[in-house]
Design an enzyme around this catalytic site. Structure first.
Site, mmCIF file in Angstrom:
data_model
loop_
_atom_site.group_PDB
_atom_site.id
_atom_site.type_symbol
_atom_site.label_atom_id
_atom_site.label_comp_id
_atom_site.label_asym_id
_atom_site.label_seq_id
_atom_site.Cartn_x
_atom_site.Cartn_y
_atom_site.Cartn_z
ATOM 1 N N CYS A 129 0.861 -1.179 0.000
ATOM 2 C CA CYS A 129 0.000 0.000 0.000
ATOM 3 C C CYS A 129 0.894 1.225 0.000
ATOM 4 O O CYS A 129 1.659 1.444 0.945
ATOM 5 C CB CYS A 129 -0.922 0.000 1.220
ATOM 6 N N GLU B 88 -4.850 1.302 -4.827
ATOM 7 C CA GLU B 88 -4.038 0.212 -5.346
ATOM 8 C C GLU B 88 -4.040 0.309 -6.865
ATOM 9 O O GLU B 88 -4.928 0.943 -7.455
ATOM 10 C CB GLU B 88 -4.563 -1.154 -4.887
#
Length: 227
Positions: free
Chosen positions: A2, A103
């Site tokens: 992340c 993402e």
């Protein structure tokens, strides 16, 4: 992995939604939080005070702060035993505050960004770790006496994230977040480091402007046409 997330609520709304304490430093809502930037977190379950730490863990034993560039995430499966994180896992856990994350889906040579939120749009906390680092005369940045830094923990992706990316951050809801700070049993803590149930997250494609850390603004989280 992340590498970007958001915290867009104003301070009062955030405090009320997650039952948090006071802000100890100036905070502004942000739509593109990137590594090396300050992130809002809580490490004291009693005061629940909100502090700002640098994203990218620099362990106390590190000789140079550049190690933080490679330590923005910690894998949940091994965080309790990996030398870089095991001490922080035992005694320096934190809640990194957020209300969404990005993402990227690989499409040939392109990386297409998507924005994820809880289904109800509520804020939440990433499971995180923190550490203090102090220059011992070996820093590559003269004049930097010390830093307090953090990393967020990742796990395997659930069914909502898997089509985009194989990993996702560990998200703690209002019902589980304080256990991460208050409990001490290693096996129980490891049980928290799992993906949310499928169906918990909503996602949509967003502007590639989010690839630039300096980009800010609500438009970054707004849907764009896929194609």
């Amino acid at each position: 992995m992340c590498g970007r997330f958001t915290l867009t609520l104003d301070p009062g709304e955030l405090q009320e939604a997650l039952e948090l304490g006071p802000f100890l430093q100036l905070y502004q809502p942000r739509y593109n939080i990137a590594p090396t930037q300050p992130v809002a977190l809580v490490r004291d379950p009693e005061t629940r005070a909100i502090e700002l730490f640098r994203w990218g863990l620099v362990p106390s034993w590190a000789k140079d702060i550049s190690i933080g560039n490679q330590m923005i995430n910690a894998r949940g499966e091994s965080v309790h035993e990996k030398p870089s994180f095991r001490s922080a896992f035992k005694s320096r856990r934190c809640l990194i505050l957020a209300d969404g994350f990005y993402e990227w889906r690989k499409e040939g040579k392109l990386s297409i960004p998507y924005y994820f939120q809880l289904e109800n749009g509520a804020p939440f906390a990433f499971a995180g770790l923190w550490d203090d680092w102090e220059s011992k005369g070996v820093s590559s940045l003269p004049g930097v006496p010390g830093l307090t830094t953090c990393t967020l923990i990742t796990t395997s992706a659930n069914g909502d994230v898997q089509p985009i990316h194989p990993r996702m951050p560990v998200i703690l809801t209002k019902e589980t977040m304080w256990d991460w700070l208050e409990e001490s049993d290693s096996r129980f803590l490891m049980s928290l480091l799992k993906p949310l149930p499928e169906g918990s997250l909503l996602a949509h494609q967003v502007s590639r402007d989010v690839n630039t850390p300096q980009s800010q603004g609500k438009y970054l989280i707004e849907p764009v046409d896929e194609g």
